[in-house]
Design a protein around this motif. Structure first.
Motif, mmCIF file in Angstrom:
data_model
loop_
_atom_site.group_PDB
_atom_site.id
_atom_site.type_symbol
_atom_site.label_atom_id
_atom_site.label_comp_id
_atom_site.label_asym_id
_atom_site.label_seq_id
_atom_site.Cartn_x
_atom_site.Cartn_y
_atom_site.Cartn_z
ATOM 1 N N MET A 1 89.419 42.161 33.476
ATOM 2 C CA MET A 1 89.369 42.653 34.694
ATOM 3 C C MET A 1 90.299 42.375 35.814
ATOM 4 N N LEU A 2 90.703 43.113 36.674
ATOM 5 C CA LEU A 2 91.751 42.800 37.602
ATOM 6 C C LEU A 2 90.896 42.414 38.914
ATOM 7 N N PHE A 3 90.977 41.168 39.532
ATOM 8 C CA PHE A 3 90.455 40.898 40.930
ATOM 9 C C PHE A 3 91.392 41.025 41.869
ATOM 10 N N GLY A 4 90.751 40.932 43.144
ATOM 11 C CA GLY A 4 91.736 41.176 44.468
ATOM 12 C C GLY A 4 92.104 42.087 44.891
ATOM 13 N N CYS A 5 91.936 43.258 44.234
ATOM 14 C CA CYS A 5 92.447 44.645 44.739
ATOM 15 C C CYS A 5 91.238 45.145 45.724
ATOM 16 N N GLY A 6 91.909 45.869 46.571
ATOM 17 C CA GLY A 6 90.736 46.645 47.670
ATOM 18 C C GLY A 6 91.400 46.870 48.865
ATOM 19 N N LYS A 7 91.320 48.052 49.426
ATOM 20 C CA LYS A 7 91.920 48.512 50.652
ATOM 21 C C LYS A 7 91.453 47.489 51.882
ATOM 22 N N GLY A 8 92.477 46.824 52.346
ATOM 23 C CA GLY A 8 91.905 46.120 53.607
ATOM 24 C C GLY A 8 91.527 44.511 53.367
ATOM 25 N N SER A 9 91.843 44.229 52.060
ATOM 26 C CA SER A 9 91.500 43.019 51.732
ATOM 27 C C SER A 9 92.313 41.647 52.037
ATOM 28 N N ALA A 10 92.818 41.856 53.256
ATOM 29 C CA ALA A 10 93.800 40.849 53.840
ATOM 30 C C ALA A 10 93.141 40.543 55.189
ATOM 31 N N PRO A 11 93.175 39.144 55.867
ATOM 32 C CA PRO A 11 92.631 38.675 57.172
ATOM 33 C C PRO A 11 93.754 39.148 58.058
ATOM 34 N N ASP A 12 93.548 39.563 59.140
ATOM 35 C CA ASP A 12 94.408 40.099 60.089
ATOM 36 C C ASP A 12 94.316 38.947 61.541
ATOM 37 N N GLY A 13 95.386 38.104 61.629
ATOM 38 C CA GLY A 13 95.299 37.212 62.578
ATOM 39 C C GLY A 13 95.138 37.837 64.087
ATOM 40 N N LYS A 14 95.634 38.987 64.276
ATOM 41 C CA LYS A 14 95.471 39.467 65.781
ATOM 42 C C LYS A 14 93.766 39.722 65.687
ATOM 43 N N LEU A 15 93.041 40.110 64.738
ATOM 44 C CA LEU A 15 91.749 40.394 65.021
ATOM 45 C C LEU A 15 90.915 39.118 64.875
ATOM 46 N N ALA A 16 91.481 38.115 63.999
ATOM 47 C CA ALA A 16 90.768 36.682 64.420
ATOM 48 C C ALA A 16 90.828 35.991 65.731
ATOM 49 N N LEU A 17 92.038 36.252 66.273
ATOM 50 C CA LEU A 17 92.210 36.031 67.666
ATOM 51 C C LEU A 17 91.247 36.564 68.887
ATOM 52 N N ARG A 18 90.969 37.832 68.320
ATOM 53 C CA ARG A 18 89.971 38.688 69.148
ATOM 54 C C ARG A 18 88.651 38.067 69.191
ATOM 55 N N HIS A 19 88.482 37.733 67.774
ATOM 56 C CA HIS A 19 86.746 37.082 67.656
ATOM 57 C C HIS A 19 87.025 35.612 68.527
ATOM 58 N N VAL A 20 88.119 35.000 68.475
ATOM 59 C CA VAL A 20 88.002 33.685 69.236
ATOM 60 C C VAL A 20 87.620 33.996 70.638
ATOM 61 N N ARG A 21 88.518 34.781 71.223
ATOM 62 C CA ARG A 21 88.162 35.227 72.671
ATOM 63 C C ARG A 21 86.819 35.512 73.121
ATOM 64 N N LYS A 22 86.137 36.332 71.948
ATOM 65 C CA LYS A 22 84.673 36.671 72.001
ATOM 66 C C LYS A 22 83.822 35.717 72.120
ATOM 67 N N GLN A 23 83.948 34.501 71.286
ATOM 68 C CA GLN A 23 83.179 33.449 71.127
ATOM 69 C C GLN A 23 83.224 32.705 72.501
ATOM 70 N N VAL A 24 84.467 32.374 72.906
ATOM 71 C CA VAL A 24 84.991 31.705 74.181
ATOM 72 C C VAL A 24 84.139 32.276 75.451
ATOM 73 N N ALA A 25 83.995 33.800 75.468
ATOM 74 C CA ALA A 25 83.573 34.350 76.556
ATOM 75 C C ALA A 25 82.229 34.065 76.842
ATOM 76 N N PHE A 26 81.044 33.591 75.592
ATOM 77 C CA PHE A 26 80.029 33.410 75.742
ATOM 78 C C PHE A 26 79.740 32.252 76.293
ATOM 79 N N GLY A 27 80.464 31.380 76.583
ATOM 80 C CA GLY A 27 80.346 29.931 77.270
ATOM 81 C C GLY A 27 80.319 29.029 76.257
#
Ligand SMILES: [Zn+2]
Length: 282
Positions: A1-27
């Motif tokens: 069986m082949l693992f690892g395939c799938g659409k969108g199966s890579a992290p996105d640094g820009k979205l990760a940074l957006r999640h950082v800003r969200k956390q910071v905004a909570f205080g």
């Protein structure tokens, strides 16, 4: 069986940074704070397609008893073998005043949300735990009983459930958003995982960001796992600002971070997983 395939199966640094800003905004998100609760609610909303569990516990700290909560999501794989991807989400709580923290806590937690999205979109060999630890920071003096509260609790619970021997690897990220990314070689991490990280980074052309210096005597949320014989690694950039001077200060702000650094670490973690699968999947 082949693992690892799938659409969108890579992290996105820009979205990760957006999640950082969200956390910071909570205080400041120290254990027991309303902002920590908001952060957990935010993580929950992002973690689609998984069973999510809040693991609440009372920690005995030098500041008294503190209610803390780890949050984790489980993505079933083709086997019972477990892969743990982890980060701490709490921020340091000091009498001299709190600060938001951007690299310390949010960077790796923002990336972890992106890793979770990538995991959810691919076929996984390992049952994957995405874990947000509370209480990594110490209250008075860093040591075996002050700091790493959440990871110590989580590892003890896995042990109680008899799941520890199923853990193939624990990959911890911490302080991974610095614009000038410089991941140290934590010499206490499992040698086979250090080798895997080094080879994965080199294969992606990211070798220059990794292991230019050694971290000695480092303890972090991977320590309770190493102590229990679980292969574990800490991908940590302990070189934040001149002489690490942004660490645990008000200088730890979002403008010091980059989406590119989060992308590098995310890509390397995914490459490590693919290689672990290739060795184990047969
Ligand atoms: Zn810290």
């Amino acid at each position: 069986m082949l693992f690892g395939c799938g659409k969108g199966s890579a992290p996105d640094g820009k979205l990760a940074l957006r999640h950082v800003r969200k956390q910071v905004a909570f205080g400041p998100r120290y254990p027991g704070s309303a902002a920590a609760k908001q952060a957990r609610a935010y993580f929950r909303k992002q973690l689609v397609g998984a069973e999510i569990e809040a693991q609440e516990f009372t920690a005995v700290t030098p500041a008294g008893l503190v209610r803390m909560a780890n949050l984790f999501a489980v993505y079933p794989g083709a086997t019972d073998e477990i892969l743990i991807l982890a980060s701490h989400y709490d921020t340091k709580h000091l009498a001299i005043g709190d600060w938001d923290s951007a690299n310390d806590g949010p960077s790796s937690s923002g990336l972890l949300l992106e890793l979770a999205r990538a995991i959810a979109a691919r076929h996984n060999l390992f049952t994957t735990y995405i874990v947000f630890f509370d209480g990594e920071e110490c209250y008075v003096k860093w040591g075996p009983r002050d700091g790493t509260y959440g990871s110590r609790y989580f590892a003890a619970q896995l042990e109680k459930q008899g799941l520890l021997e199923l853990v193939k690897a624990m990959i911890l990220t911490d302080l991974v958003g610095d614009k000038t990314l410089n991941i140290g070689r934590d010499i206490k991490s499992s040698p086979e995982l250090l080798k895997l990280a080094e080879e994965s980074a080199a294969a992606l052309g990211y070798g220059g960001y990794f292991f230019k210096y050694d971290c000695r005597g480092l303890e972090d949320d991977h320590t309770p796992f190493l102590e229990r014989g679980v292969p574990a690694i800490d991908l940590i950039d302990f070189d934040y600002g001149p002489n690490n001077s942004y660490w645990h200060t008000k200088k730890d702000t979002v403008d010091k971070l980059s989406a590119g650094s989060l992308q590098v670490v995310g890509d390397v973690v995914m490459e490590m997983i693919t290689r672990l699968e290739a060795v184990s999947g047969k």
